[in-house]
Design a protein around this motif. Structure first.
Motif, short mmCIF file in Angstrom:
data_model
loop_
_atom_site.label_atom_id
_atom_site.label_comp_id
_atom_site.label_asym_id
_atom_site.label_seq_id
_atom_site.Cartn_x
_atom_site.Cartn_y
_atom_site.Cartn_z
N SER A 144 0.83 -1.21 0.00
CA SER A 144 0.00 0.00 0.00
C SER A 144 0.86 1.26 0.00
CB SER A 144 -0.94 -0.01 1.21
OG SER A 144 -0.21 0.12 2.43
N LEU A 145 2.02 1.21 0.69
CA LEU A 145 2.93 2.35 0.66
C LEU A 145 3.47 2.57 -0.75
CD1 LEU A 145 4.98 1.78 3.95
CD2 LEU A 145 3.28 3.56 3.52
N VAL A 146 3.79 1.48 -1.44
CA VAL A 146 4.26 1.59 -2.81
C VAL A 146 3.16 2.15 -3.70
CG1 VAL A 146 5.14 0.30 -4.80
CG2 VAL A 146 5.94 -0.26 -2.51
N ARG A 147 1.94 1.70 -3.51
CA ARG A 147 0.82 2.19 -4.29
C ARG A 147 0.61 3.70 -4.08
NH1 ARG A 147 -1.29 -0.72 -8.57
NH2 ARG A 147 -1.57 -2.91 -8.00
N LEU A 155 1.61 -0.61 -12.28
CA LEU A 155 2.33 -1.32 -11.22
C LEU A 155 1.81 -2.74 -11.10
CD1 LEU A 155 4.33 -1.27 -8.84
CD2 LEU A 155 2.47 -0.43 -7.40
N ARG A 156 2.71 -3.69 -11.21
CA ARG A 156 2.36 -5.11 -11.14
C ARG A 156 2.92 -5.73 -9.88
NH1 ARG A 156 -0.48 -3.37 -14.43
NH2 ARG A 156 -0.61 -3.86 -16.66
N LEU A 157 2.09 -6.52 -9.19
CA LEU A 157 2.48 -7.20 -7.96
C LEU A 157 2.19 -8.69 -8.11
CD1 LEU A 157 0.94 -4.71 -5.37
CD2 LEU A 157 3.28 -4.75 -6.20
N GLU A 224 14.81 0.78 3.23
CA GLU A 224 13.63 0.84 4.08
C GLU A 224 12.73 2.01 3.68
OE1 GLU A 224 14.59 1.61 8.12
OE2 GLU A 224 15.92 3.29 7.69
N ARG A 225 13.09 2.71 2.61
CA ARG A 225 12.33 3.88 2.17
C ARG A 225 11.50 3.55 0.93
NH1 ARG A 225 16.04 9.20 2.28
NH2 ARG A 225 14.16 9.88 1.21
N PRO A 226 10.18 3.71 0.99
CA PRO A 226 9.34 3.45 -0.18
C PRO A 226 9.65 4.36 -1.36
CG PRO A 226 8.01 3.51 1.83
CD PRO A 226 9.37 4.00 2.20
N ASP A 227 10.05 5.63 -1.11
CA ASP A 227 10.33 6.52 -2.23
C ASP A 227 11.56 6.05 -3.00
OD1 ASP A 227 11.99 7.04 -0.08
OD2 ASP A 227 12.13 9.19 -0.48
N LYS A 228 12.58 5.55 -2.33
CA LYS A 228 13.75 5.01 -3.01
C LYS A 228 13.38 3.72 -3.76
CE LYS A 228 18.50 3.45 -2.13
NZ LYS A 228 19.55 3.30 -1.09
#
Length: 473
Positions: A144-147, A155-157, A224-228
């Motif tokens: 959800s953070l990535v979304r 975006l594929r999971l 540990e960072r979703p933005d990275k």
């Protein structure tokens, strides 16, 4: 009467104190509900599963099953389990299993508990101007953070289950149209080939996914960072999220990517390029400074300026140890201080670092056990190592720093040269998902440029397999 599949599920969890069973009546038909206390919410089971079942109108066993399957139960997520093993896998993932009469197929409803750690600020990867959220131990929270950072249907999971005993959920993330399908295929093939009992530790993930290679350098990039993590997906990398680990993994990885920091995109391109050049200088200083000092002080004194040579000789007059033993001893002490600071509580670890660095170091110099020059060289090398963004890469540099220093004590600058060439050849032989490890110095790949260009005119520098070459405006 309880059917065979229901009995098999109960037998699988025989002796488990948290395995709960509840028998209710639904439209005059006996129903057995299985769930695991702690992984599921008792209130949700009562409100959204048992109450709708109890309110069903009387009917035959097949009719009650079809009603429950077609939406009579107020639960958003439902799946069927035709075998006992399939039902058990869903139970340990926060579902409750409902067996209606003698029906062998279980209706499994998602009723996961809400008890989990919420996203907090990154601890290991500090940020000044970037996002303040970090991955947690729950894989669905991480997705959800990535979304939230990548609000695109591209975006594929893909989810896999790895580990015969742990049944760890692993999610492969990528952007359709940005990531080469061959990279995704290689990652999924390696995950499917993993046949182990447990997949719990970060080292296990890295070794099983990349292969247990004889190298200290990381084959996966973790953050540990979703933005990275999302920036890596935009650059054409494949992401990996493992349930139970508050980390995101990216592949392929190369030297250029390991030397980049998310803060590079938080400042102007001139400052970011200047800092990147400083990082590369810090890399060479951390790797070569102790070895070059030991080689010149022991074998090549004529290369040193006269005043510097006299200062080194004067500082070593009363020191009983050779230069190589001084430097190696200080490097070993530096590693011990780092390990002590990591494994102790934060307050005590800080005190140990201060006492070890200042008090013990100063006392050793005053006692003439080590020379001030060796202490300064070792401390400078350690500080330069802290400037590297990736800790795994920094750990590998520390291993090779010790090896190069030992070679310098044996053969001087010739040993340093031979060791450095061996390091370059070793790095050139490494690949991550068939991507060159020495990028951006390798022509085989353009990933991870040294200088950061303007974002308005910078074409995304993904790997050579990058499908989408549009500019990131």
């Amino acid at each position: 009467m309880v059917n065979e599949n229901a009995k098999a599920v109960a037998a699988l969890f025989d002796g488990a104190a948290d395995f709960e069973t509840r028998a209710v009546m639904a439209g005059g038909v006996p129903v057995t509900v299985y769930f695991i206390d702690g992984l599921t919410s008792g209130g949700d089971i009562a409100d959204f599963v048992m109450r709708p079942l109890a309110e069903l109108a009387p009917g035959t066993e097949s009719e009650i099953f079809e009603r429950a399957d077609s939406g009579a139960v107020w639960c958003a997520a439902m799946t069927r389990a035709d075998t006992a093993d399939a039902a058990a896998r869903l139970l340990v993932n926060g579902y409750c299993a409902v067996y209606i009469g003698a029906q062998k197929t279980a209706l499994c409803f998602e009723v996961k508990t809400g008890e989990k750690r919420g996203p907090s600020a990154p601890e290991a990867e500090n940020t000044i101007k970037g996002a303040k959220d970090a991955f947690v131990e729950t894989v669905r929270t991480n997705t959800s953070l990535v979304r939230r950072h990548l609000r695109t249907p591209q975006l594929r999971l893909r989810q896999f289950t790895v580990g015969r005993k742990t049944l760890t959920n692993v999610t492969v993330c990528y952007l359709d149209g940005f990531t080469d399908p061959e990279l995704v295929a290689r990652m999924t093939t390696r995950l499917k080939a993993i046949d182990v009992d447990a997949l719990l530790l970060p080292a296990a993930v890295e070794e099983y996914v990349t292969g247990s290679r004889e190298t200290a350098f990381p084959m996966l990039q973790y953050t540990e960072r979703p933005d990275k993590f999302c920036q890596g997906l935009l650059d054409g990398q494949v992401g990996l999220l493992v349930d139970g680990l508050p980390l995101g993994y990216l592949a392929p990885v190369c030297l250029g990517r390991l030397m980049q920091s998310p803060e590079d995109r938080a400042v102007d391109y001139i400052s970011a390029s200047f800092v990147r050049v400083l990082r590369y200088l810090a890399l060479f200083a951390s790797l070569l400074l102790p070895a070059v000092y030991a080689a010149t002080a022991m074998f090549h004194q004529q290369m040193l300026p006269t005043k510097l040579l006299l200062a080194i000789i004067e500082s070593k007059q009363d020191v009983p140890f050779d230069t190589i033993f001084e430097v190696l001893g200080l490097l070993a002490a530096f590693e011990l201080l780092q390990q002590a600071g990591l494994h102790l509580p934060q307050a005590i670890g800080t005190a140990v670092s201060i006492i070890g660095g200042l008090v013990v170091g100063t006392a050793a110099v005053e006692a003439r056990l080590v020379s001030p020059a060796a202490l300064i060289v070792t401390a400078s090398s350690g500080i330069c190592g802290f400037a590297l963004p990736s800790r795994d890469f920094s750990d590998a540099v520390r291993v090779w720093r010790l090896a190069l220093t030992a070679l310098a004590g044996l053969w001087g600058l010739f040993g340093v040269t031979v060791g450095f060439l061996a390091l370059v050849l070793h790095l050139a032989s490494l690949t991550s998902l068939d991507g060159a490890y020495l990028a951006p110095f390798s022509r085989a790949s353009s990933g991870g440029a040294i200088l950061r260009g303007r974002l308005q005119s910078e074409t995304s520098r993904g790997w050579q397999h990058r499908q989408n070459g549009r500019k990131q405006r």
